[in-house]
Write a protein that holds these residues in place. Structure first.
Motif, PDB file in Angstrom:
ATOM      1  N   GLY A 107      -1.711  18.418  22.909  1.00 26.61           N
ATOM      2  CA  GLY A 107      -1.967  17.188  23.652  1.00 26.61           C
ATOM      3  C   GLY A 107      -3.399  16.733  23.498  1.00 26.61           C
ATOM      4  O   GLY A 107      -4.331  17.545  23.550  1.00 26.61           O
ATOM      5  N   MET A 108      -3.597  15.438  23.275  1.00 27.69           N
ATOM      6  CA  MET A 108      -4.930  14.843  23.136  1.00 27.69           C
ATOM      7  C   MET A 108      -4.936  13.498  23.837  1.00 27.69           C
ATOM      8  O   MET A 108      -3.926  12.794  23.864  1.00 27.69           O
ATOM      9  CB  MET A 108      -5.284  14.647  21.662  1.00 27.69           C
ATOM     10  CG  MET A 108      -5.519  15.935  20.884  1.00 27.69           C
ATOM     11  SD  MET A 108      -5.051  15.787  19.143  1.00 27.69           S
ATOM     12  CE  MET A 108      -3.274  16.072  19.242  1.00 27.69           C
ATOM     13  N   ARG A 109      -6.088  13.142  24.395  1.00 26.57           N
ATOM     14  CA  ARG A 109      -6.222  11.846  25.064  1.00 26.57           C
ATOM     15  C   ARG A 109      -7.351  11.071  24.402  1.00 26.57           C
ATOM     16  O   ARG A 109      -8.423  11.616  24.158  1.00 26.57           O
ATOM     17  CB  ARG A 109      -6.500  12.040  26.546  1.00 26.57           C
ATOM     18  CG  ARG A 109      -6.706  10.731  27.319  1.00 26.57           C
ATOM     19  CD  ARG A 109      -6.915  10.993  28.797  1.00 26.57           C
ATOM     20  NE  ARG A 109      -5.662  11.361  29.456  1.00 26.57           N
ATOM     21  CZ  ARG A 109      -5.537  12.356  30.330  1.00 26.57           C
ATOM     22  NH1 ARG A 109      -6.581  13.131  30.612  1.00 26.57           N
ATOM     23  NH2 ARG A 109      -4.363  12.597  30.895  1.00 26.57           N
ATOM     24  N   VAL A 110      -7.095   9.795  24.091  1.00 26.75           N
ATOM     25  CA  VAL A 110      -8.113   8.941  23.489  1.00 26.75           C
ATOM     26  C   VAL A 110      -8.161   7.632  24.263  1.00 26.75           C
ATOM     27  O   VAL A 110      -7.220   7.283  24.993  1.00 26.75           O
ATOM     28  CB  VAL A 110      -7.826   8.669  21.999  1.00 26.75           C
ATOM     29  CG1 VAL A 110      -7.733   9.973  21.222  1.00 26.75           C
ATOM     30  CG2 VAL A 110      -6.546   7.856  21.820  1.00 26.75           C
ATOM     31  N   GLY A 128     -11.236   6.961  18.497  1.00 25.44           N
ATOM     32  CA  GLY A 128     -10.765   8.252  18.980  1.00 25.44           C
ATOM     33  C   GLY A 128      -9.408   8.613  18.433  1.00 25.44           C
ATOM     34  O   GLY A 128      -9.132   9.780  18.116  1.00 25.44           O
ATOM     35  N   LEU A 129      -8.543   7.611  18.285  1.00 22.94           N
ATOM     36  CA  LEU A 129      -7.222   7.876  17.721  1.00 22.94           C
ATOM     37  C   LEU A 129      -7.333   8.354  16.281  1.00 22.94           C
ATOM     38  O   LEU A 129      -6.568   9.227  15.855  1.00 22.94           O
ATOM     39  CB  LEU A 129      -6.365   6.614  17.792  1.00 22.94           C
ATOM     40  CG  LEU A 129      -4.973   6.720  17.158  1.00 22.94           C
ATOM     41  CD1 LEU A 129      -4.136   7.786  17.859  1.00 22.94           C
ATOM     42  CD2 LEU A 129      -4.256   5.372  17.175  1.00 22.94           C
ATOM     43  N   GLU A 166      -6.174  -3.474  15.297  1.00 23.17           N
ATOM     44  CA  GLU A 166      -7.140  -2.395  15.073  1.00 23.17           C
ATOM     45  C   GLU A 166      -6.461  -1.032  15.233  1.00 23.17           C
ATOM     46  O   GLU A 166      -6.685  -0.120  14.436  1.00 23.17           O
ATOM     47  CB  GLU A 166      -8.314  -2.531  16.042  1.00 23.17           C
ATOM     48  CG  GLU A 166      -9.452  -1.562  15.748  1.00 23.17           C
ATOM     49  CD  GLU A 166     -10.653  -1.773  16.625  1.00 23.17           C
ATOM     50  OE1 GLU A 166     -11.659  -1.061  16.423  1.00 23.17           O
ATOM     51  OE2 GLU A 166     -10.598  -2.629  17.543  1.00 23.17           O
ATOM     52  N   TRP A 167      -5.617  -0.892  16.231  1.00 22.30           N
ATOM     53  CA  TRP A 167      -4.857   0.352  16.388  1.00 22.30           C
ATOM     54  C   TRP A 167      -3.942   0.569  15.183  1.00 22.30           C
ATOM     55  O   TRP A 167      -3.810   1.695  14.682  1.00 22.30           O
ATOM     56  CB  TRP A 167      -4.016   0.299  17.663  1.00 22.30           C
ATOM     57  CG  TRP A 167      -4.774   0.333  18.959  1.00 22.30           C
ATOM     58  CD1 TRP A 167      -5.069  -0.722  19.764  1.00 22.30           C
ATOM     59  CD2 TRP A 167      -5.325   1.490  19.612  1.00 22.30           C
ATOM     60  NE1 TRP A 167      -5.758  -0.313  20.872  1.00 22.30           N
ATOM     61  CE2 TRP A 167      -5.926   1.040  20.809  1.00 22.30           C
ATOM     62  CE3 TRP A 167      -5.356   2.845  19.308  1.00 22.30           C
ATOM     63  CZ2 TRP A 167      -6.561   1.906  21.707  1.00 22.30           C
ATOM     64  CZ3 TRP A 167      -5.987   3.720  20.210  1.00 22.30           C
ATOM     65  CH2 TRP A 167      -6.583   3.254  21.378  1.00 22.30           C
ATOM     66  N   LEU A 168      -3.325  -0.508  14.699  1.00 23.72           N
ATOM     67  CA  LEU A 168      -2.426  -0.384  13.546  1.00 23.72           C
ATOM     68  C   LEU A 168      -3.182   0.024  12.287  1.00 23.72           C
ATOM     69  O   LEU A 168      -2.669   0.796  11.474  1.00 23.72           O
ATOM     70  CB  LEU A 168      -1.675  -1.694  13.328  1.00 23.72           C
ATOM     71  CG  LEU A 168      -0.613  -2.043  14.380  1.00 23.72           C
ATOM     72  CD1 LEU A 168      -0.150  -3.484  14.230  1.00 23.72           C
ATOM     73  CD2 LEU A 168       0.567  -1.085  14.302  1.00 23.72           C
ATOM     74  N   ARG A 169      -4.393  -0.480  12.116  1.00 26.01           N
ATOM     75  CA  ARG A 169      -5.177  -0.076  10.939  1.00 26.01           C
ATOM     76  C   ARG A 169      -5.504   1.407  10.977  1.00 26.01           C
ATOM     77  O   ARG A 169      -5.498   2.093   9.942  1.00 26.01           O
ATOM     78  CB  ARG A 169      -6.461  -0.906  10.853  1.00 26.01           C
ATOM     79  CG  ARG A 169      -6.244  -2.323  10.353  1.00 26.01           C
ATOM     80  CD  ARG A 169      -7.558  -2.974   9.954  1.00 26.01           C
ATOM     81  NE  ARG A 169      -8.448  -3.152  11.089  1.00 26.01           N
ATOM     82  CZ  ARG A 169      -8.448  -4.209  11.884  1.00 26.01           C
ATOM     83  NH1 ARG A 169      -7.583  -5.191  11.683  1.00 26.01           N
ATOM     84  NH2 ARG A 169      -9.302  -4.306  12.873  1.00 26.01           N
ATOM     85  N   VAL A 170      -5.784   1.913  12.159  1.00 25.62           N
ATOM     86  CA  VAL A 170      -6.052   3.346  12.278  1.00 25.62           C
ATOM     87  C   VAL A 170      -4.809   4.150  11.922  1.00 25.62           C
ATOM     88  O   VAL A 170      -4.874   5.151  11.196  1.00 25.62           O
ATOM     89  CB  VAL A 170      -6.538   3.686  13.706  1.00 25.62           C
ATOM     90  CG1 VAL A 170      -6.531   5.198  13.939  1.00 25.62           C
ATOM     91  CG2 VAL A 170      -7.930   3.115  13.937  1.00 25.62           C
ATOM     92  N   LEU A 171      -3.646   3.728  12.410  1.00 27.08           N
ATOM     93  CA  LEU A 171      -2.407   4.418  12.070  1.00 27.08           C
ATOM     94  C   LEU A 171      -2.183   4.426  10.564  1.00 27.08           C
ATOM     95  O   LEU A 171      -1.868   5.452   9.966  1.00 27.08           O
ATOM     96  CB  LEU A 171      -1.227   3.745  12.773  1.00 27.08           C
ATOM     97  CG  LEU A 171      -1.128   3.939  14.291  1.00 27.08           C
ATOM     98  CD1 LEU A 171      -0.186   2.915  14.905  1.00 27.08           C
ATOM     99  CD2 LEU A 171      -0.678   5.353  14.628  1.00 27.08           C
ATOM    100  N   LEU A 201      -5.470  11.713  15.398  1.00 29.26           N
ATOM    101  CA  LEU A 201      -4.292  11.630  14.540  1.00 29.26           C
ATOM    102  C   LEU A 201      -4.480  12.448  13.273  1.00 29.26           C
ATOM    103  O   LEU A 201      -3.553  13.151  12.829  1.00 29.26           O
ATOM    104  CB  LEU A 201      -4.016  10.170  14.207  1.00 29.26           C
ATOM    105  CG  LEU A 201      -2.693   9.820  13.550  1.00 29.26           C
ATOM    106  CD1 LEU A 201      -1.515  10.362  14.344  1.00 29.26           C
ATOM    107  CD2 LEU A 201      -2.568   8.299  13.403  1.00 29.26           C
ATOM    108  N   ALA A 202      -5.656  12.392  12.697  1.00 30.89           N
ATOM    109  CA  ALA A 202      -5.921  13.183  11.494  1.00 30.89           C
ATOM    110  C   ALA A 202      -5.755  14.664  11.780  1.00 30.89           C
ATOM    111  O   ALA A 202      -5.138  15.406  11.003  1.00 30.89           O
ATOM    112  CB  ALA A 202      -7.322  12.890  10.968  1.00 30.89           C
ATOM    113  N   GLY A 203      -6.287  15.120  12.908  1.00 28.65           N
ATOM    114  CA  GLY A 203      -6.159  16.536  13.263  1.00 28.65           C
ATOM    115  C   GLY A 203      -4.738  16.939  13.542  1.00 28.65           C
ATOM    116  O   GLY A 203      -4.288  18.022  13.138  1.00 28.65           O
TER     117      GLY A 203
END
Length: 572
Positions: free
Chosen positions: A511-514, A519-520, A374-379, A524-526
């Protein structure tokens, strides 16, 4: 105020002009097309660095905060661009600090030019205890490069560099090393620059071997192509696609070969599919791969399967492999020759349906590690098709070659068989230096990032807009996972980390925390849109082990293509 020496006309090739060894180094590098050098100054390099100061309009000198980063950055620069990635360090501890990146470049076929200063010429090998002296610096360096040279005089510097660059562009891409003693860099004498290197054409392909391989492929009912990292290094992706389509051969992309064929191609498969596909293959064409599993043995094939191996290294064609045709050649030339030999060939079947079946099967297998995927799909959804992902050794990074689709060659970068923990962030900085207008994302665990967190300063100083995602579980997560599986407990795996948001602020980066993939996605887009260095901390817990999917073994479910013919080593 610009150094007056920069106004002196550059000497032409073949025209002896008084200059120091440092000036000869800088001017020859420019002639060879080098525009960026990653290095850390020091006393043995003073005359080289002074020469770079006089040529700032032509050579950018990027100075990270640790010598280890110089070689990692050069590796990322080289592998992402195909150009020479140049690093420069002082002798002794400076060189030793940089060797991990050099070893990674050696493992991953990287065009790296490694420049190491030496102690004064007349002191080498005498054991006098000179500053930064090693018992055998040249011997250490030679073990990690394909070619080594030492410039004994300023006049010798251009020729040594020219030979080094020639080696970078001939045969298998691998690092080369050049040593220049401190006194050679300082001394002045008439020096004639060498003509710029002309990249050598790859050697000829043995026509008889090509015909033998083509004959095997013509008779194949189920040909399969294994595509390794040599495809990417040789720029052979288009040739691979043409041959695969001509044969209707599914293409199994190895971990190092990720990106050799676009994940969108109808014949492309990741290595997880090999467990179901290879038992059905009657002819296997391995190109640019060592064709070795992590345990050191070739993949298991049908007892009657024929193996064709293509590799630029002769040593990667012999035992423990048993190819029927072993072709020592550049991957692109070999693939083009095979395609020509098979012109007009009619494949036994259209295999795109089988590929779709295998893709569905691998997706079901990957459901075992759905948190990572799921994290990889977001990336993947956030990074443009031509953007880069540099994947460290982290619980999300380990299965990335299986769960992260790659659409363009060279846009997925890993540490290869070196498994170099902590290399990703600095390697990504080198990628960004080579590609200032493309998206670059690195992923690391909190353990690996601890190796190079000081390089946030390098990103800020040189405006390298790498977005780093740190998956933070406050531990060496994979070490803990393996210890618990083997011993029922873990030890020495817990970490005390800085507050990553305070760290980002201290270095002047975003810096951002998710805490979850959703949230990622927004962070990441921003960060990519802002085009600034950024650190995204992703707070995670423990992940399920991915190793049953990554490191071979029997499939957990029935073969989706049906019962295969007997596999080598099985009993009937």
């Amino acid at each position: 105020m610009k150094d007056d020496r920069s106004a002196v006309p550059a000497p032409q090739a073949g025209e002896p002009t008084p200059m120091t060894g440092g000036e000869a180094l800088a001017r020859q590098l420019v002639k060879e097309g080098v525009r960026d050098i990653f290095g850390v100054p020091g006393v043995q390099l003073d005359w080289a660095v002074d020469a770079l100061a006089g040529m700032q309009d032509e050579l950018r000198f990027i100075v990270p905060r640790h010598e280890q980063a110089t070689s990692y950055m050069a590796d990322g620069y080289a592998r992402s661009s195909g150009r020479a990635g140049v690093s420069m360090v002082v002798p002794g501890p400076g060189m030793l600090n940089a060797l991990s990146g050099l070893a990674t470049g050696y493992a991953c076929s990287s065009r790296m030019l490694f420049l190491a200063a030496q102690i004064p010429s007349d002191k080498i090998g005498r054991g006098l205890g000179m500053l930064h002296e090693l018992p055998d610096q040249s011997g250490i360096l030679k073990s990690l490069v394909k070619w080594h040279g030492l410039a004994a005089s300023p006049a010798a510097v251009p020729g040594v560099l020219r030979n080094a660059v020639q080696q970078l562009h001939s045969g298998r891409p691998r690092p080369v090393g050049v040593e220049i003693p401190q006194d050679v860099l300082q001394r002045s004498e008439p020096v004639a620059l060498a003509d710029a290197t002309v990249a050598a054409e790859p050697g000829q392909v043995d026509e008889a071997l090509i015909e033998r391989a083509a004959a095997l492929l013509r008779r194949a009912r189920m040909p399969v192509i294994v595509a390794g990292g040599g495809i990417v290094a040789a720029g052979a992706s288009a040739a691979l696609a043409r041959l695969a389509e001509r044969l209707q051969a599914p293409v199994l992309v190895t971990e190092n070969g990720t990106g050799a064929l676009s994940s969108r191609h109808p014949l492309a498969l990741n290595w997880l599919s090999s467990r179901a596909l290879l038992p059905h293959a009657d002819v296997v064409l391995s190109v640019g791969s060592r064709f070795i599993e992590p345990q050191g043995a070739p993949p298991r094939l049908r007892a009657d399967a024929r193996l064709i191996s293509v590799n630029a290294e002769a040593q990667d064609l012999g035992p423990p492999r048993t190819p029927e045709a072993a072709i020592c050649a550049d991957a692109r030339l070999a693939l083009e020759a095979l395609a020509a030999a098979l012109d007009g060939h009619r494949p036994a079947a259209d295999r795109t349906g089988d590929v779709q079946t295998l893709r569905a099967w691998t997706a079901a297998q990957l459901a075992d590690i759905e948190p990572q995927c799921e994290w990889l799909r977001v990336l993947r959804s956030a990074i443009p098709d031509d953007g880069f992902l540099v994947s460290d050794l982290t619980q999300v990074g380990y299965p990335a070659h299986l769960g992260y689709p790659v659409y363009e060659p060279g846009t997925f970068i890993s540490a290869g068989y070196q498994g170099t923990l902590g290399y990703a962030y600095t390697t990504a900085l080198g990628v960004a230096a080579a590609h200032p207008d493309r998206a670059v994302v690195a992923i690391a665990g909190d353990g690996g990032f601890g190796w190079t967190l000081q390089e946030l300063a390098t990103a800020r100083r040189y405006h390298l807009p790498v977005v780093l995602v740190v998956f933070n579980n406050e531990a060496f997560g994979n070490v803990r996972l393996l210890q618990e599986r083997q011993f029922g407990r873990s030890y020495a795996t817990e970490l005390t980390n800085p507050d990553f948001m305070h760290l980002a602020k201290a270095f002047g980066v975003d810096g951002m925390r998710v805490s979850n993939p959703a949230g990622l996605a927004g962070a990441l887009a921003g960060a990519l849109a802002a085009r600034r260095p950024a650190l995204i901390e992703a707070r995670t817990g423990a992940f399920p082990s991915p190793w049953h999917l990554i490191r071979g073994g029997a499939p957990a479910t029935p073969n989706p293509l049906g019962t295969p013919i007997n596999v080598e080593g099985d009993t009937p």
